[in-house]
Design a protein around this motif. Structure first.
Motif, PDB file in Angstrom:
ATOM      1  N   ARG A  14      93.375  -9.687 117.395  1.00 16.97           N
ATOM      2  CA  ARG A  14      91.901 -10.578 117.673  1.00 16.97           C
ATOM      3  C   ARG A  14      91.257  -8.581 118.425  1.00 16.97           C
ATOM      4  O   ARG A  14      90.238  -8.804 118.453  1.00 16.97           O
ATOM      5  CB  ARG A  14      92.634 -11.047 118.739  1.00 16.97           C
ATOM      6  CG  ARG A  14      91.071 -12.203 118.439  1.00 16.97           C
ATOM      7  CD  ARG A  14      91.433 -13.505 119.567  1.00 16.97           C
ATOM      8  NE  ARG A  14      92.003 -14.177 119.023  1.00 16.97           N
ATOM      9  CZ  ARG A  14      93.558 -14.813 119.214  1.00 16.97           C
ATOM     10  NH1 ARG A  14      94.457 -14.262 120.249  1.00 16.97           N
ATOM     11  NH2 ARG A  14      94.237 -15.158 118.482  1.00 16.97           N
ATOM     12  N   LYS A  15      92.184  -8.438 118.952  1.00 19.61           N
ATOM     13  CA  LYS A  15      91.164  -7.046 120.035  1.00 19.61           C
ATOM     14  C   LYS A  15      90.994  -5.844 118.481  1.00 19.61           C
ATOM     15  O   LYS A  15      89.897  -5.343 118.720  1.00 19.61           O
ATOM     16  CB  LYS A  15      92.367  -6.750 121.061  1.00 19.61           C
ATOM     17  CG  LYS A  15      92.169  -7.513 122.023  1.00 19.61           C
ATOM     18  CD  LYS A  15      93.303  -7.093 122.980  1.00 19.61           C
ATOM     19  CE  LYS A  15      94.228  -7.868 123.963  1.00 19.61           C
ATOM     20  NZ  LYS A  15      94.604  -7.609 125.107  1.00 19.61           N
ATOM     21  N   ILE A  16      91.822  -5.711 117.970  1.00 23.29           N
ATOM     22  CA  ILE A  16      91.361  -4.627 117.056  1.00 23.29           C
ATOM     23  C   ILE A  16      90.717  -4.631 116.157  1.00 23.29           C
ATOM     24  O   ILE A  16      89.621  -4.123 115.523  1.00 23.29           O
ATOM     25  CB  ILE A  16      93.194  -4.690 115.829  1.00 23.29           C
ATOM     26  CG1 ILE A  16      93.887  -3.887 117.064  1.00 23.29           C
ATOM     27  CG2 ILE A  16      93.058  -3.267 115.072  1.00 23.29           C
ATOM     28  CD1 ILE A  16      95.941  -3.765 116.632  1.00 23.29           C
ATOM     29  N   GLY A  17      90.753  -6.545 115.596  1.00 25.21           N
ATOM     30  CA  GLY A  17      89.526  -6.454 114.708  1.00 25.21           C
ATOM     31  C   GLY A  17      88.132  -7.021 115.128  1.00 25.21           C
ATOM     32  O   GLY A  17      87.127  -6.227 114.479  1.00 25.21           O
ATOM     33  N   ARG A  18      88.180  -7.586 116.298  1.00 26.13           N
ATOM     34  CA  ARG A  18      86.952  -7.421 116.768  1.00 26.13           C
ATOM     35  C   ARG A  18      86.054  -6.013 117.038  1.00 26.13           C
ATOM     36  O   ARG A  18      85.199  -6.177 117.185  1.00 26.13           O
ATOM     37  CB  ARG A  18      86.905  -8.045 118.222  1.00 26.13           C
ATOM     38  CG  ARG A  18      87.086  -9.783 117.852  1.00 26.13           C
ATOM     39  CD  ARG A  18      86.877 -10.534 119.021  1.00 26.13           C
ATOM     40  NE  ARG A  18      87.143 -12.290 118.536  1.00 26.13           N
ATOM     41  CZ  ARG A  18      87.555 -12.823 119.820  1.00 26.13           C
ATOM     42  NH1 ARG A  18      88.047 -12.986 120.621  1.00 26.13           N
ATOM     43  NH2 ARG A  18      87.682 -14.010 119.207  1.00 26.13           N
ATOM     44  N   ALA A  19      87.126  -5.581 117.554  1.00 27.01           N
ATOM     45  CA  ALA A  19      86.742  -3.584 117.922  1.00 27.01           C
ATOM     46  C   ALA A  19      86.323  -2.541 116.495  1.00 27.01           C
ATOM     47  O   ALA A  19      85.255  -2.446 116.277  1.00 27.01           O
ATOM     48  CB  ALA A  19      87.635  -2.670 118.310  1.00 27.01           C
ATOM     49  N   ALA A  20      87.040  -3.587 115.335  1.00 30.12           N
ATOM     50  CA  ALA A  20      86.149  -3.082 113.697  1.00 30.12           C
ATOM     51  C   ALA A  20      85.332  -3.418 113.412  1.00 30.12           C
ATOM     52  O   ALA A  20      84.529  -2.685 113.014  1.00 30.12           O
ATOM     53  CB  ALA A  20      87.550  -3.303 112.715  1.00 30.12           C
ATOM     54  N   GLY A  21      84.823  -4.786 114.103  1.00 25.54           N
ATOM     55  CA  GLY A  21      83.183  -5.211 112.928  1.00 25.54           C
ATOM     56  C   GLY A  21      83.925  -6.637 112.782  1.00 25.54           C
ATOM     57  O   GLY A  21      84.543  -7.628 112.685  1.00 25.54           O
ATOM     58  N   LYS A  22      82.218  -7.634 113.031  1.00 20.44           N
ATOM     59  CA  LYS A  22      82.292  -8.832 112.615  1.00 20.44           C
ATOM     60  C   LYS A  22      82.360  -9.638 111.481  1.00 20.44           C
ATOM     61  O   LYS A  22      83.251  -9.988 111.083  1.00 20.44           O
ATOM     62  CB  LYS A  22      81.133  -9.413 113.160  1.00 20.44           C
ATOM     63  CG  LYS A  22      79.844  -8.854 112.801  1.00 20.44           C
ATOM     64  CD  LYS A  22      78.973 -10.192 113.149  1.00 20.44           C
ATOM     65  CE  LYS A  22      77.896  -8.969 112.009  1.00 20.44           C
ATOM     66  NZ  LYS A  22      76.281  -9.901 112.768  1.00 20.44           N
ATOM     67  N   GLU A  23      82.781  -8.612 110.438  1.00 24.02           N
ATOM     68  CA  GLU A  23      83.239  -9.264 108.767  1.00 24.02           C
ATOM     69  C   GLU A  23      84.806  -8.649 108.274  1.00 24.02           C
ATOM     70  O   GLU A  23      85.459  -9.082 107.448  1.00 24.02           O
ATOM     71  CB  GLU A  23      82.032  -7.488 108.159  1.00 24.02           C
ATOM     72  CG  GLU A  23      80.645  -8.279 108.368  1.00 24.02           C
ATOM     73  CD  GLU A  23      80.741  -9.089 107.858  1.00 24.02           C
ATOM     74  OE1 GLU A  23      81.009  -9.799 107.289  1.00 24.02           O
ATOM     75  OE2 GLU A  23      78.853 -10.028 108.744  1.00 24.02           O
ATOM     76  N   THR A  24      85.555  -8.106 110.075  1.00 23.13           N
ATOM     77  CA  THR A  24      86.978  -8.181 109.491  1.00 23.13           C
ATOM     78  C   THR A  24      87.791  -9.681 109.060  1.00 23.13           C
ATOM     79  O   THR A  24      86.639 -10.218 110.120  1.00 23.13           O
ATOM     80  CB  THR A  24      87.475  -7.584 110.788  1.00 23.13           C
ATOM     81  OG1 THR A  24      86.484  -6.469 111.049  1.00 23.13           O
ATOM     82  CG2 THR A  24      88.844  -7.591 110.633  1.00 23.13           C
ATOM     83  N   GLY A  25      88.582  -9.230 108.172  1.00 22.37           N
ATOM     84  CA  GLY A  25      89.194 -10.443 107.809  1.00 22.37           C
ATOM     85  C   GLY A  25      90.465 -10.894 108.196  1.00 22.37           C
ATOM     86  O   GLY A  25      91.157  -9.536 108.813  1.00 22.37           O
ATOM     87  N   VAL A  26      91.347 -11.751 108.717  1.00 24.49           N
ATOM     88  CA  VAL A  26      92.477 -11.968 109.000  1.00 24.49           C
ATOM     89  C   VAL A  26      92.745 -12.622 108.765  1.00 24.49           C
ATOM     90  O   VAL A  26      92.786 -14.138 108.405  1.00 24.49           O
ATOM     91  CB  VAL A  26      92.203 -12.409 110.357  1.00 24.49           C
ATOM     92  CG1 VAL A  26      94.190 -12.344 111.150  1.00 24.49           C
ATOM     93  CG2 VAL A  26      92.074 -11.663 111.385  1.00 24.49           C
ATOM     94  N   CYS A  27      94.584 -12.761 107.532  1.00 28.73           N
ATOM     95  CA  CYS A  27      95.591 -12.858 107.364  1.00 28.73           C
ATOM     96  C   CYS A  27      96.741 -13.402 107.563  1.00 28.73           C
ATOM     97  O   CYS A  27      97.054 -12.420 107.823  1.00 28.73           O
ATOM     98  CB  CYS A  27      95.142 -12.763 105.752  1.00 28.73           C
ATOM     99  SG  CYS A  27      96.088 -14.308 104.908  1.00 28.73           S
TER     100      CYS A  27
END
Length: 127
Positions: free
Chosen positions: A86-99
């Motif tokens: 969650r922290k890594i993805g939010r740092a990368a930007g709001k277009e990040t996707g997680v599965c």
């Protein structure tokens, strides 16, 4: 030659004490894909980097490449790994996707059939 493996096979071969230099992986993805125009950078991870702060710093660089989208495939998620992703993805930007891919759902099918084990790709803002 080419050897086809399943994610289950790869999971069985993992070394839990081997570490995950995720910051280096993110830097490599940006280096290879950043200037190519629109693209998707896929990161398959256990979600537990060796250095979370360095990984967050590396993830922030995705914001410098708005046409490059990060997709994180989290294998065997737990509370700690989900929080880190969650922290890594939010740092990368709001277009990040997680599965998330629970180990129990990993099939012995080939990697190209990964979709059989995958959950829904969610936007980082919803994760």
């Amino acid at each position: 030659g080419i050897h086809e493996s399943s994610f289950y096979d790869l999971y069985q071969m993992q070394n839990p004490d081997g570490g995950t230099p995720m910051d280096i992986a993110l830097d490599w993805l940006i280096q290879k894909l950043g200037d190519l125009g629109p693209g998707i950078a896929n990161l398959v991870t256990d979600g537990e980097p060796n250095n979370l702060e360095a990984t967050i710093h590396a993830a922030k660089k995705f914001k410098d490449y708005p046409a490059l989208r990060l997709r994180i495939f989290l294998i065997d998620p737990n509370y700690k790994s989900e929080d880190a992703v969650r922290k890594i993805g939010r740092a990368a930007g709001k277009e990040t996707g997680v599965c998330c891919i629970p180990v129990g759902s990993l099939t012995k099918s080939t990697i190209k059939e990964l979709y059989k084990s995958m959950g829904e790709m969610r936007n980082i803002e919803e994760f």
